[in-house]
Design a protein around this motif. Structure first.
Motif, PDB file in Angstrom:
ATOM      1  N   SER A 283      32.516  29.815  35.642  1.00  0.00           N
ATOM      2  CA  SER A 283      32.220  31.173  35.509  1.00  0.00           C
ATOM      3  C   SER A 283      32.764  32.089  36.661  1.00  0.00           C
ATOM      4  O   SER A 283      33.276  32.954  36.607  1.00  0.00           O
ATOM      5  N   PHE A 284      32.555  31.631  38.086  1.00  0.00           N
ATOM      6  CA  PHE A 284      32.851  31.951  39.102  1.00  0.00           C
ATOM      7  C   PHE A 284      34.428  32.322  39.159  1.00  0.00           C
ATOM      8  O   PHE A 284      34.898  33.159  39.479  1.00  0.00           O
ATOM      9  N   GLY A 285      35.298  31.180  38.498  1.00  0.00           N
ATOM     10  CA  GLY A 285      36.764  31.471  38.598  1.00  0.00           C
ATOM     11  C   GLY A 285      37.207  32.545  37.663  1.00  0.00           C
ATOM     12  O   GLY A 285      37.688  33.278  37.785  1.00  0.00           O
ATOM     13  N   ALA A 286      36.386  32.776  36.322  1.00  0.00           N
ATOM     14  CA  ALA A 286      36.657  33.943  35.574  1.00  0.00           C
ATOM     15  C   ALA A 286      36.059  35.201  36.090  1.00  0.00           C
ATOM     16  O   ALA A 286      36.771  36.028  36.124  1.00  0.00           O
ATOM     17  N   PHE A 287      35.077  35.392  37.090  1.00  0.00           N
ATOM     18  CA  PHE A 287      34.796  36.260  37.864  1.00  0.00           C
ATOM     19  C   PHE A 287      35.848  36.827  38.725  1.00  0.00           C
ATOM     20  O   PHE A 287      36.130  38.059  38.769  1.00  0.00           O
ATOM     21  N   VAL A 288      36.400  35.772  39.443  1.00  0.00           N
ATOM     22  CA  VAL A 288      37.534  36.175  40.368  1.00  0.00           C
ATOM     23  C   VAL A 288      38.681  36.754  39.614  1.00  0.00           C
ATOM     24  O   VAL A 288      39.361  37.698  40.066  1.00  0.00           O
ATOM     25  N   GLU A 289      38.923  36.134  38.540  1.00  0.00           N
ATOM     26  CA  GLU A 289      40.203  36.474  37.808  1.00  0.00           C
ATOM     27  C   GLU A 289      39.999  37.880  37.314  1.00  0.00           C
ATOM     28  O   GLU A 289      40.905  38.703  37.181  1.00  0.00           O
TER      29      GLU A 289
ATOM     30  N   GLY B 141      40.323  40.542  39.702  1.00  0.00           N
ATOM     31  CA  GLY B 141      41.598  40.884  40.170  1.00  0.00           C
ATOM     32  C   GLY B 141      41.923  40.670  41.825  1.00  0.00           C
ATOM     33  O   GLY B 141      42.543  41.564  42.239  1.00  0.00           O
ATOM     34  N   ALA B 142      40.986  39.721  42.363  1.00  0.00           N
ATOM     35  CA  ALA B 142      41.074  39.839  43.776  1.00  0.00           C
ATOM     36  C   ALA B 142      41.892  38.586  44.559  1.00  0.00           C
ATOM     37  O   ALA B 142      41.926  38.632  45.783  1.00  0.00           O
ATOM     38  N   ALA B 143      42.419  37.772  43.697  1.00  0.00           N
ATOM     39  CA  ALA B 143      42.931  36.462  44.337  1.00  0.00           C
ATOM     40  C   ALA B 143      44.210  36.992  44.975  1.00  0.00           C
ATOM     41  O   ALA B 143      44.525  36.416  46.103  1.00  0.00           O
ATOM     42  N   GLY B 144      45.101  37.455  44.166  1.00  0.00           N
ATOM     43  CA  GLY B 144      46.519  37.526  44.694  1.00  0.00           C
ATOM     44  C   GLY B 144      47.402  36.542  44.794  1.00  0.00           C
ATOM     45  O   GLY B 144      46.869  35.327  44.573  1.00  0.00           O
ATOM     46  N   GLU B 145      48.410  36.498  45.842  1.00  0.00           N
ATOM     47  CA  GLU B 145      49.314  35.582  46.062  1.00  0.00           C
ATOM     48  C   GLU B 145      49.424  35.169  47.390  1.00  0.00           C
ATOM     49  O   GLU B 145      49.165  36.394  48.311  1.00  0.00           O
TER      50      GLU B 145
ATOM     51  N   THR C  36      39.587  36.718  49.755  1.00  0.00           N
ATOM     52  CA  THR C  36      38.812  36.385  48.455  1.00  0.00           C
ATOM     53  C   THR C  36      38.352  34.858  48.442  1.00  0.00           C
ATOM     54  O   THR C  36      39.391  34.036  48.570  1.00  0.00           O
ATOM     55  N   VAL C  37      37.278  34.412  48.172  1.00  0.00           N
ATOM     56  CA  VAL C  37      36.703  33.099  47.723  1.00  0.00           C
ATOM     57  C   VAL C  37      37.245  32.874  46.365  1.00  0.00           C
ATOM     58  O   VAL C  37      37.001  33.733  45.438  1.00  0.00           O
ATOM     59  N   ILE C  38      37.970  31.998  46.135  1.00  0.00           N
ATOM     60  CA  ILE C  38      38.511  31.601  44.526  1.00  0.00           C
ATOM     61  C   ILE C  38      38.056  30.346  43.981  1.00  0.00           C
ATOM     62  O   ILE C  38      38.163  30.160  42.699  1.00  0.00           O
ATOM     63  N   GLY C  39      37.149  29.641  44.775  1.00  0.00           N
ATOM     64  CA  GLY C  39      36.449  28.399  44.103  1.00  0.00           C
ATOM     65  C   GLY C  39      35.878  27.470  45.228  1.00  0.00           C
ATOM     66  O   GLY C  39      35.849  27.687  46.567  1.00  0.00           O
ATOM     67  N   GLN C  40      34.958  26.862  44.596  1.00  0.00           N
ATOM     68  CA  GLN C  40      33.940  25.931  45.487  1.00  0.00           C
ATOM     69  C   GLN C  40      33.415  24.883  44.855  1.00  0.00           C
ATOM     70  O   GLN C  40      33.332  24.904  43.651  1.00  0.00           O
TER      71      GLN C  40
ATOM     72  N   LEU D 235      30.024  38.194  48.544  1.00  0.00           N
ATOM     73  CA  LEU D 235      30.934  38.508  49.471  1.00  0.00           C
ATOM     74  C   LEU D 235      32.049  39.033  48.887  1.00  0.00           C
ATOM     75  O   LEU D 235      32.888  39.936  49.142  1.00  0.00           O
ATOM     76  N   ASN D 236      32.903  38.496  47.604  1.00  0.00           N
ATOM     77  CA  ASN D 236      33.908  38.998  47.077  1.00  0.00           C
ATOM     78  C   ASN D 236      33.616  40.423  46.479  1.00  0.00           C
ATOM     79  O   ASN D 236      34.700  41.168  46.937  1.00  0.00           O
ATOM     80  N   MET D 237      32.412  40.462  46.017  1.00  0.00           N
ATOM     81  CA  MET D 237      32.264  42.083  45.398  1.00  0.00           C
ATOM     82  C   MET D 237      32.471  42.932  46.765  1.00  0.00           C
ATOM     83  O   MET D 237      32.887  44.176  46.774  1.00  0.00           O
ATOM     84  N   LEU D 238      31.565  42.471  47.834  1.00  0.00           N
ATOM     85  CA  LEU D 238      31.550  43.505  48.966  1.00  0.00           C
ATOM     86  C   LEU D 238      33.030  43.728  49.738  1.00  0.00           C
ATOM     87  O   LEU D 238      33.361  44.826  50.412  1.00  0.00           O
TER      88      LEU D 238
END
Length: 375
Positions: free
Chosen positions: A87-93, A96-100, A135-139, A341-344
């Motif tokens: 769900s964390f991965g879906a949250f990041v997607e 729209g914060a991961a980028g390239e 941005t953190v994209i996975g753990q 942290l991603n949200m902030l």
């Protein structure tokens, strides 16, 4: 249903019977909001929810009132961390914060998550971090005494990610052919540090760059930094002719280049502090044909995971002193801190994370500017 709820709706509720009187999504929402606003542990989540009930009733039903400390503790101890991570991965997607760009991979030990009574070692986590967007994209968590390792955890994490267009950077512990293959299979490229854990390969690469004639023929770039009372000159050189690794020399030792290897790089750093000067050399392997400037930028971007993630978690979220140790609690709360942290990071980029946490805790109006991303 908000996109936040849509991301976490498939997380199975581990509770049974009367313990399910508080909706799981509402419990997670309160905990995440409290973490954004400065709360550090389950007691804080319950206290924050009680004091800011008016804020939560704006977007939650709270049919059975405010969850207690025991409810938060139960949820995070029992919640399946693998499902939470998906769900964390879906949250990041959705955010729209991961980028390239560069994705840095690194491990960190949660120092106080050990449990002497249960003879459990501290939990360690491997994190993937998008350097360009911070941005953190996975753990993925692991415990050394359980037979796991950072290498295995990193591969499992990378296998879950879409790395298309990304350049994955990692320290020498991950300079393994199997890890390189995983990155390539997921659509990415790698830039891996080369050290003595690959002795034959490192010796061959070091010997090549030690040859003045070979080094003079390579494309290179140089940068100079002068701050904190020191002067550091970095010279980066790249080699795209890899024939010396595939000739007769390869038969003399265990020189097995990783799959897809496209170039080698060396960074020579000369550090002057006062009257003392030291020289170091760092070597990298990459599946992407990099220019010297791109190579130097990517190698330096890797360390943003230390300054932009690990340091922030320790200094702003007090992660190193977090004493959660039961069941899945340490891993799930580490995920929660990274969600916060991603949200902030996405909200109000003009001010620091520390200031945003404080102001969110002080003001409902300011908190809404951060929480609006969850709607």
């Amino acid at each position: 249903m908000s996109w936040f709820a849509a991301c976490f709706v498939d997380v199975p509720d581990p509770r049974t019977g009367n313990a399910k009187r508080h909706d799981l999504l509402e419990v997670l929402t309160i905990a995440l909001t409290a973490s954004v606003c400065g709360a550090e542990h389950c007691s804080d989540y319950a206290d924050f929810a009680s004091d800011r009930e008016d804020l939560f009733r704006e977007f939650l039903k709270l049919k059975n009132g405010i969850p207690s400390h025991d409810t938060f503790s139960c949820v995070f101890r029992l919640l399946d961390p693998k499902a939470f991570q998906r769900s964390f991965g879906a949250f990041v997607e959705a955010l729209g914060a991961a980028g390239e760009g560069v994705v840095a991979v690194d491990g960190k030990t949660l120092r106080r998550s050990f449990d002497k009574a249960a003879q459990r070692s501290p939990l360690a986590v491997v994190t993937t971090f998008a350097s360009a967007t911070q941005t953190v994209i996975g753990q993925r968590g692991f415990r050394a005494k359980d037979g796991d390792s950072e290498i295995i955890a990193a591969r499992a994490l990378l296998e879950c990610l879409d790395l298309t267009g990304q350049l994955v950077t990692a320290d020498a512990i991950h300079c393994k052919n199997e890890t390189s293959r995983v990155i390539l299979d997921r659509g990415g490229d790698y830039l891996l540090r080369l050290k003595d854990n690959r002795p034959a390969l490192k010796a061959a690469v070091a010997e090549y760059f030690d040859d003045p004639d070979c080094l003079a023929a390579l494309a290179s770039t140089e940068t100079t930094d002068a701050d904190h009372g020191r002067i550091e000159v970095r010279r980066a050189s790249v080699c795209h002719d890899l024939s010396f690794l595939t000739g007769p020399r390869r038969a003399k030792g265990d020189i097995v280049p990783p799959p897809g290897l496209a170039c080698l790089g060396m960074i020579e750093a000369r550090l002057t502090r006062g009257e003392k000067t030291t020289m170091t050399r760092h070597y990298h392997l990459s599946s992407r044909s990099l220019t010297p400037d791109a190579y130097l930028a990517a190698a330096r971007a890797h360390w943003s995971i230390e300054n932009g993630l690990h340091w922030v978690l320790d200094m702003t979220f007090d992660e190193d002193r977090a004493r959660n140790r039961k069941d899945y609690g340490p891993e799930n709360l580490a995920i929660l801190r990274k969600l916060a942290l991603n949200m902030l990071r996405r909200a109000r980029p003009d001010i620091s994370v520390r200031r945003k946490r404080k102001r969110s805790g002080w003001s409902n109006d300011f908190a809404r500017t951060v929480l609006g991303q969850m709607r």
